[in-house]
Write a protein that holds these residues in place. Structure first.
Motif, PDB file in Angstrom:
ATOM      1  N   TRP A 540       0.828  -1.205   0.000  1.00 12.70           N
ATOM      2  CA  TRP A 540       0.000   0.000   0.000  1.00 12.70           C
ATOM      3  C   TRP A 540       0.863   1.256   0.000  1.00 12.70           C
ATOM      4  CZ3 TRP A 540      -0.924   4.226   3.142  1.00 12.70           C
ATOM      5  CH2 TRP A 540      -2.118   4.933   2.909  1.00 12.70           C
ATOM      6  N   ARG A 541       1.931   1.264   0.800  1.00 15.36           N
ATOM      7  CA  ARG A 541       2.821   2.435   0.859  1.00 15.36           C
ATOM      8  C   ARG A 541       3.471   2.689  -0.493  1.00 15.36           C
ATOM      9  NH1 ARG A 541       6.499   1.349   6.116  1.00 15.36           N
ATOM     10  NH2 ARG A 541       7.393   3.368   5.553  1.00 15.36           N
ATOM     11  N   ARG A 542       3.896   1.609  -1.139  1.00 22.28           N
ATOM     12  CA  ARG A 542       4.559   1.769  -2.438  1.00 22.28           C
ATOM     13  C   ARG A 542       3.593   2.330  -3.480  1.00 22.28           C
ATOM     14  NH1 ARG A 542       5.669  -3.308  -3.421  1.00 22.28           N
ATOM     15  NH2 ARG A 542       7.546  -3.271  -2.136  1.00 22.28           N
ATOM     16  N   MET A 543       2.372   1.833  -3.486  1.00 22.39           N
ATOM     17  CA  MET A 543       1.398   2.276  -4.471  1.00 22.39           C
ATOM     18  C   MET A 543       0.947   3.706  -4.214  1.00 22.39           C
ATOM     19  SD  MET A 543       1.254  -0.316  -6.466  1.00 22.39           S
ATOM     20  CE  MET A 543      -0.078   0.244  -7.528  1.00 22.39           C
ATOM     21  N   ARG A 544       0.995   4.167  -2.930  1.00 16.89           N
ATOM     22  CA  ARG A 544       0.567   5.533  -2.596  1.00 16.89           C
ATOM     23  C   ARG A 544       1.745   6.480  -2.423  1.00 16.89           C
ATOM     24  NH1 ARG A 544      -3.097   1.534  -2.875  1.00 16.89           N
ATOM     25  NH2 ARG A 544      -5.231   2.378  -2.823  1.00 16.89           N
ATOM     26  N   HIS A 545       2.952   5.999  -2.720  1.00 14.53           N
ATOM     27  CA  HIS A 545       4.162   6.821  -2.615  1.00 14.53           C
ATOM     28  C   HIS A 545       4.333   7.378  -1.198  1.00 14.53           C
ATOM     29  CE1 HIS A 545       4.348   6.516  -6.945  1.00 14.53           C
ATOM     30  NE2 HIS A 545       3.125   7.017  -7.034  1.00 14.53           N
ATOM     31  N   LYS A 546       4.166   6.498  -0.218  1.00 15.52           N
ATOM     32  CA  LYS A 546       4.303   6.903   1.178  1.00 15.52           C
ATOM     33  C   LYS A 546       5.378   6.088   1.887  1.00 15.52           C
ATOM     34  CE  LYS A 546      -0.324   8.819   1.661  1.00 15.52           C
ATOM     35  NZ  LYS A 546      -1.464   9.061   2.569  1.00 15.52           N
ATOM     36  N   ASP A 547       6.386   5.669   1.126  1.00 16.21           N
ATOM     37  CA  ASP A 547       7.472   4.881   1.708  1.00 16.21           C
ATOM     38  C   ASP A 547       8.249   5.668   2.751  1.00 16.21           C
ATOM     39  OD1 ASP A 547       7.262   2.403   0.155  1.00 16.21           O
ATOM     40  OD2 ASP A 547       7.746   3.675  -1.541  1.00 16.21           O
ATOM     41  N   HIS A 548       8.199   6.994   2.668  1.00 15.47           N
ATOM     42  CA  HIS A 548       8.991   7.826   3.575  1.00 15.47           C
ATOM     43  C   HIS A 548       8.361   7.930   4.959  1.00 15.47           C
ATOM     44  CE1 HIS A 548       5.849  10.379   1.900  1.00 15.47           C
ATOM     45  NE2 HIS A 548       6.004  11.196   2.941  1.00 15.47           N
ATOM     46  N   LEU A 549       7.109   7.538   5.120  1.00 12.93           N
ATOM     47  CA  LEU A 549       6.435   7.678   6.403  1.00 12.93           C
ATOM     48  C   LEU A 549       6.814   6.551   7.354  1.00 12.93           C
ATOM     49  CD1 LEU A 549       2.808   8.740   5.368  1.00 12.93           C
ATOM     50  CD2 LEU A 549       4.711  10.192   6.128  1.00 12.93           C
ATOM     51  N   ALA A 550       7.066   6.890   8.604  1.00 14.04           N
ATOM     52  CA  ALA A 550       7.334   5.894   9.632  1.00 14.04           C
ATOM     53  C   ALA A 550       6.027   5.196  10.012  1.00 14.04           C
ATOM     54  CB  ALA A 550       7.956   6.554  10.861  1.00 14.04           C
ATOM     55  N   LEU A 551       6.149   4.065  10.705  1.00 14.30           N
ATOM     56  CA  LEU A 551       4.965   3.289  11.056  1.00 14.30           C
ATOM     57  C   LEU A 551       4.024   4.094  11.947  1.00 14.30           C
ATOM     58  CD1 LEU A 551       3.512   0.609  10.771  1.00 14.30           C
ATOM     59  CD2 LEU A 551       4.816  -0.251  12.723  1.00 14.30           C
ATOM     60  N   TRP A 552       4.589   4.846  12.893  1.00 10.74           N
ATOM     61  CA  TRP A 552       3.723   5.623  13.789  1.00 10.74           C
ATOM     62  C   TRP A 552       2.994   6.724  13.032  1.00 10.74           C
ATOM     63  CZ3 TRP A 552       4.251  10.855  14.524  1.00 10.74           C
ATOM     64  CH2 TRP A 552       5.464  11.439  14.153  1.00 10.74           C
ATOM     65  N   LEU A 554       2.077   6.412   9.807  1.00  6.34           N
ATOM     66  CA  LEU A 554       1.049   5.723   9.028  1.00  6.34           C
ATOM     67  C   LEU A 554      -0.169   5.400   9.878  1.00  6.34           C
ATOM     68  CD1 LEU A 554       3.301   3.357   6.929  1.00  6.34           C
ATOM     69  CD2 LEU A 554       1.742   5.059   6.006  1.00  6.34           C
ATOM     70  N   ALA A 555       0.082   5.076  11.156  1.00  3.87           N
ATOM     71  CA  ALA A 555      -1.037   4.744  12.039  1.00  3.87           C
ATOM     72  C   ALA A 555      -1.983   5.916  12.230  1.00  3.87           C
ATOM     73  CB  ALA A 555      -0.500   4.280  13.394  1.00  3.87           C
ATOM     74  N   ARG A 556      -1.510   7.145  11.873  1.00  2.85           N
ATOM     75  CA  ARG A 556      -2.348   8.343  11.977  1.00  2.85           C
ATOM     76  C   ARG A 556      -2.679   8.933  10.611  1.00  2.85           C
ATOM     77  NH1 ARG A 556       1.067  11.458  16.799  1.00  2.85           N
ATOM     78  NH2 ARG A 556       0.970   9.759  18.328  1.00  2.85           N
ATOM     79  N   ASP A 557      -2.252   8.272   9.550  1.00  2.56           N
ATOM     80  CA  ASP A 557      -2.444   8.795   8.200  1.00  2.56           C
ATOM     81  C   ASP A 557      -3.931   8.759   7.832  1.00  2.56           C
ATOM     82  OD1 ASP A 557      -1.068   9.413   5.453  1.00  2.56           O
ATOM     83  OD2 ASP A 557      -2.576   7.886   5.041  1.00  2.56           O
ATOM     84  N   ASP A 558      -4.462   9.885   7.402  1.00  2.92           N
ATOM     85  CA  ASP A 558      -5.888   9.994   7.120  1.00  2.92           C
ATOM     86  C   ASP A 558      -6.331   9.047   6.009  1.00  2.92           C
ATOM     87  OD1 ASP A 558      -6.273  11.887   9.081  1.00  2.92           O
ATOM     88  OD2 ASP A 558      -6.065  13.605   7.726  1.00  2.92           O
ATOM     89  N   GLU A 559      -5.484   8.906   4.976  1.00  2.00           N
ATOM     90  CA  GLU A 559      -5.872   8.038   3.862  1.00  2.00           C
ATOM     91  C   GLU A 559      -5.939   6.586   4.305  1.00  2.00           C
ATOM     92  OE1 GLU A 559      -4.675   7.117  -0.805  1.00  2.00           O
ATOM     93  OE2 GLU A 559      -3.319   8.287   0.469  1.00  2.00           O
ATOM     94  N   LEU A 560      -4.938   6.150   5.074  1.00  2.00           N
ATOM     95  CA  LEU A 560      -4.942   4.772   5.572  1.00  2.00           C
ATOM     96  C   LEU A 560      -6.119   4.547   6.522  1.00  2.00           C
ATOM     97  CD1 LEU A 560      -3.457   2.032   5.732  1.00  2.00           C
ATOM     98  CD2 LEU A 560      -2.240   2.930   7.707  1.00  2.00           C
ATOM     99  N   LEU A 561      -6.353   5.491   7.416  1.00  2.00           N
ATOM    100  CA  LEU A 561      -7.473   5.363   8.347  1.00  2.00           C
ATOM    101  C   LEU A 561      -8.801   5.324   7.601  1.00  2.00           C
ATOM    102  CD1 LEU A 561      -6.344   7.781  11.217  1.00  2.00           C
ATOM    103  CD2 LEU A 561      -6.295   5.282  11.206  1.00  2.00           C
ATOM    104  N   GLY A 562      -8.875   6.056   6.494  1.00  2.00           N
ATOM    105  CA  GLY A 562     -10.092   6.015   5.688  1.00  2.00           C
ATOM    106  C   GLY A 562     -10.337   4.643   5.087  1.00  2.00           C
ATOM    107  N   VAL A 563      -9.255   4.003   4.592  1.00  2.00           N
ATOM    108  CA  VAL A 563      -9.375   2.655   4.046  1.00  2.00           C
ATOM    109  C   VAL A 563      -9.857   1.692   5.131  1.00  2.00           C
ATOM    110  CG1 VAL A 563      -8.096   0.711   3.057  1.00  2.00           C
ATOM    111  CG2 VAL A 563      -7.632   3.034   2.273  1.00  2.00           C
ATOM    112  N   LEU A 564      -9.250   1.790   6.315  1.00  2.00           N
ATOM    113  CA  LEU A 564      -9.635   0.903   7.410  1.00  2.00           C
ATOM    114  C   LEU A 564     -11.056   1.191   7.889  1.00  2.00           C
ATOM    115  CD1 LEU A 564      -6.297   0.876   9.436  1.00  2.00           C
ATOM    116  CD2 LEU A 564      -7.201  -0.925   7.950  1.00  2.00           C
ATOM    117  N   GLN A 565     -11.450   2.467   7.877  1.00  2.00           N
ATOM    118  CA  GLN A 565     -12.814   2.802   8.286  1.00  2.00           C
ATOM    119  C   GLN A 565     -13.834   2.163   7.347  1.00  2.00           C
ATOM    120  OE1 GLN A 565     -13.959   4.768  11.138  1.00  2.00           O
ATOM    121  NE2 GLN A 565     -15.651   3.490  10.409  1.00  2.00           N
ATOM    122  N   ARG A 566     -13.527   2.141   6.045  1.00  2.00           N
ATOM    123  CA  ARG A 566     -14.437   1.492   5.108  1.00  2.00           C
ATOM    124  C   ARG A 566     -14.516  -0.016   5.369  1.00  2.00           C
ATOM    125  NH1 ARG A 566     -12.168   5.500   1.821  1.00  2.00           N
ATOM    126  NH2 ARG A 566     -10.543   4.138   0.961  1.00  2.00           N
ATOM    127  N   ALA A 567     -13.378  -0.611   5.761  1.00  2.00           N
ATOM    128  CA  ALA A 567     -13.393  -2.037   6.105  1.00  2.00           C
ATOM    129  C   ALA A 567     -14.238  -2.275   7.351  1.00  2.00           C
ATOM    130  CB  ALA A 567     -11.963  -2.533   6.321  1.00  2.00           C
TER     131      ALA A 567
END
Length: 627
Positions: A540-552, A554-567
């Motif tokens: 997911w990080r590679r496809m969204r060009h977010k390789d530079h973000l640390a894990l902590w 990403l845990a607060r990233d709005d786009e990722l949280l949006g994907v998880l919210q839909r799940a």
């Protein structure tokens, strides 16, 4: 004792059901084979060697990666030689021999050799801690222990002061098998024959310790008769899996731990049915894929984790190649095909198109010849079961426990019903108690829990019914649906009972989710802790060009949280609003066996999670308030 053969082709025997107040409360299926009246598992290698000495029972991987065959005659000779070695070291009938190793030929060899010497085997998971290992060796009263490598030997040796009854310790990597062979040279063949003659179907065969989701593990006392009742009925029911229906003989690659009763049962069943078996030491890494490609099994034993990983990897590969939309269409077609009893001509044609483009590649990952998968350990989920059915792999989902020698229910051939764990295994009865608990009865149900003080098993009940602690229901046709754990039922502060399993199982199928724990006991509403799947997240990080973000981050990233919210929103469709997840928190830590949050069979230790993440849970409720 003759080999199990397939029944004539035909419909499986349907369950007999009992209704109480219009609700199915009991279902049972008569046994397909009579119970064993004499002998033991120790006889199987000798019977196979006598009846079909050139039959190939195993394939072993050589030092250069090549596979070579082991015949029934060779396996029986190996078993006999090692059994004599165990007798030469003074081990007596009924002594317990612990076995701590990964899934290898030597594991199965020593298992059968111990039985031939009249011993009781005690599996220890190869990644067990010092405390867990010491507890099992102490509680079982093990007189000997076989480990795989020097690291495990050091772990056991460090505990020897507290294990006064442990007289012998052998290391497989230090030529333990050859040592035992040499030690037994002077022992007469008749000594093994005499030991085998002492065994009856009711003799204790093994002590398998529960995973221990709460408290200390308990030793489940399984007899030789328990294994025969389980494997003989399973082999007869699943005859397309275990018996050749063409020129292609059945074969399987075992990669689940043989310390777990699920893998052990299938290993015994394959020896019983003379099915060729290979061993792979782990489900992790690329080594398993290499072994699958080289061995090319016709069926597999798997847990849902493995099937989910294969699906997620295929989906990620398609996305990297710009074919994600095509893969998703193929997945929808497969699920629709898997749902249909009689697919339309148009659906069959579309499915044939995607078979060439997508499904064939899924099967190739599994070795290219896999037609069947026996799946257990935890619920597979309807979506994944339907996908594999549509992709040309028939999944037999089962339900059982260590106490029931593995499966108590299984999907009947050609009669799947997604969302259920099948019918009662032939010879088994299933009852739903008044509080919804699943009770089981049959010849495969264990003798009782091991009592170290008495040195014997203590019967669990007087009437033969075993209460599983799981909650479930039976439909009108006798199919069992598991809805949760009795002790895991959450009761919100508003008094609403919530079974977390359906929500957790659904969310774990998402490629970004590794584990999920649903919370809400004595709380105003339901929430969840979610851990991220490393492979899915990397993709997911590679496809969204977010390789530079640390894990902590990403845990607060709005786009990722949006994907998880839909799940989460999708999962919430399974339940009523009071049962739905109202908030969730993404953790940067992993739930693993090493961290103490998963058992060796990858089941959640819910209490450990609640204890170790108490701060995050409190913060989540404080931050969200009452929606």
């Amino acid at each position: 004792m003759s080999v199990v053969t397939a029944p004539p082709p035909g419909e499986p025997v349907e369950p007999q059901t009992t209704l109480v107040d219009g609700v199915v409360r009991e279902a049972s299926v008569p046994a397909l084979v009579p119970p064993i009246r004499r002998g033991s598992l120790a006889d199987l290698p000798y019977d196979n060697a006598r009846q079909e000495p050139e039959a190939v029972l195993f394939s072993r991987r050589g030092p250069e990666g090549e596979w070579y065959d082991v015949t029934a005659a060779r396996f029986a000779a190996d078993v006999h030689a090692v059994a004599k070695g165990l007798i030469a070291h003074g081990l007596r009938p009924g002594d317990r021999l612990a076995l701590m190793a990964r899934t290898t030929y030597e594991w199965t060899l020593i298992d059968f050799a111990a039985w031939a010497a009249g011993l009781v085997t005690v599996p220890v998971h190869p990644t067990s801690s010092a405390f867990q290992t010491r507890w099992i060796l102490q509680d079982s009263g093990a007189a000997a222990c076989v480990v795989e490598d020097p690291g495990q030997a050091r772990l056991v040796s460090a505990e020897r002061r507290q294990l006064p009854g442990l007289a012998h310790l052998w290391v497989l990597d230090a030529d333990a098998v050859d040592q035992l062979r040499r030690a037994g040279i002077r022992v007469a063949d008749e000594a093994v024959t005499a030991r085998r003659g002492l065994l009856t179907p009711e003799t204790l065969a093994t002590l398998v310790y529960t995973s221990g989701t709460t408290g200390r593990p308990k030793g489940c006392a399984l007899t030789h008769a328990n294994f025969f009742a389980e494997v003989d009925n399973a082999v007869r029911l699943l005859h397309p899996v275990f018996v050749a229906e063409s020129s292609e003989p059945p074969a399987t690659l075992l990669f689940l731990p043989l310390s777990h009763v699920f893998g052990r049962m299938v290993a015994v069943g394959c020896v019983r049915a003379r099915v060729r078996v290979g061993h792979a030491p782990s489900v992790e890494g690329d080594g398993l894929l290499t072994d699958l490609a080289a061995f090319r099994p016709t069926f597999l034993l798997a847990i849902p984790y493995v099937l989910q990983k294969v699906y997620d990897t295929a989906r990620a590969t398609a996305e990297r190649g710009g074919r994600a939309a095509s893969f998703d269409r193929a997945a929808r077609v497969a699920r629709r095909y898997g749902q249909e009893d009689a697919p339309s001509l148009a659906l069959r044609a579309t499915r044939a198109l995607y078979d060439t483009l997508v499904y064939r590649r899924i099967r190739a990952v599994l070795g290219g010849r896999v037609k069947y998968v026996i799946c257990g350990g935890s619920p597979l989920g309807a979506r994944l079961a339907e996908f594999y059915a549509g992709a040309g792999v028939e999944v037999f989902e089962g339900y059982g426990l260590t106490e029931t020698t593995a499966a108590s229910t299984v999907t009947p051939p050609q009669r799947p019903r997604t969302g259920t764990v099948g019918w009662p295994l032939p010879g088994t009865s299933v009852r739903i108690a008044e509080d919804g608990e699943v009770w089981l009865k049959g010849g495969h149900v264990f003798a009782g829990y091991w009592d170290a003080q008495r040195g014997t098993a203590v019967p669990y009940t007087d009437d033969g019914w075993f209460p599983t602690g799981d909650l479930g229901s039976l439909d009108a046709d006798g199919y069992l649906r598991i809805t949760g754990r009795k002790k895991d039922i959450l009761i919100t502060s508003a008094g609403k009972n919530v079974a977390p399993a359906p929500l957790e199982d659904w969310l774990r199928t998402h490629p970004l989710v590794a584990q999920c724990v649903v919370l809400g006991d004595n709380r105003p509403y339901v929430t969840a802790l979610i851990t991220l799947d490393h492979e899915g997240l990397t993709h997911w990080r590679r496809m969204r060009h977010k390789d530079h973000l640390a894990l902590w981050e990403l845990a607060r990233d709005d786009e990722l949280l949006g994907v998880l919210q839909r799940a989460v929103d999708e999962a919430n469709r399974l339940v009523s609003r009071p049962e739905s997840i109202r908030a969730f928190r993404v953790l940067t830590a992993d739930f693993s066996e090493t961290s103490g949050h998963l058992t060796p069979s990858l089941k959640l230790k819910r209490r450990a999670v609640l204890r170790d993440f108490a701060r995050e849970i409190e913060e989540m409720y404080e931050a969200e308030g009452t929606p």
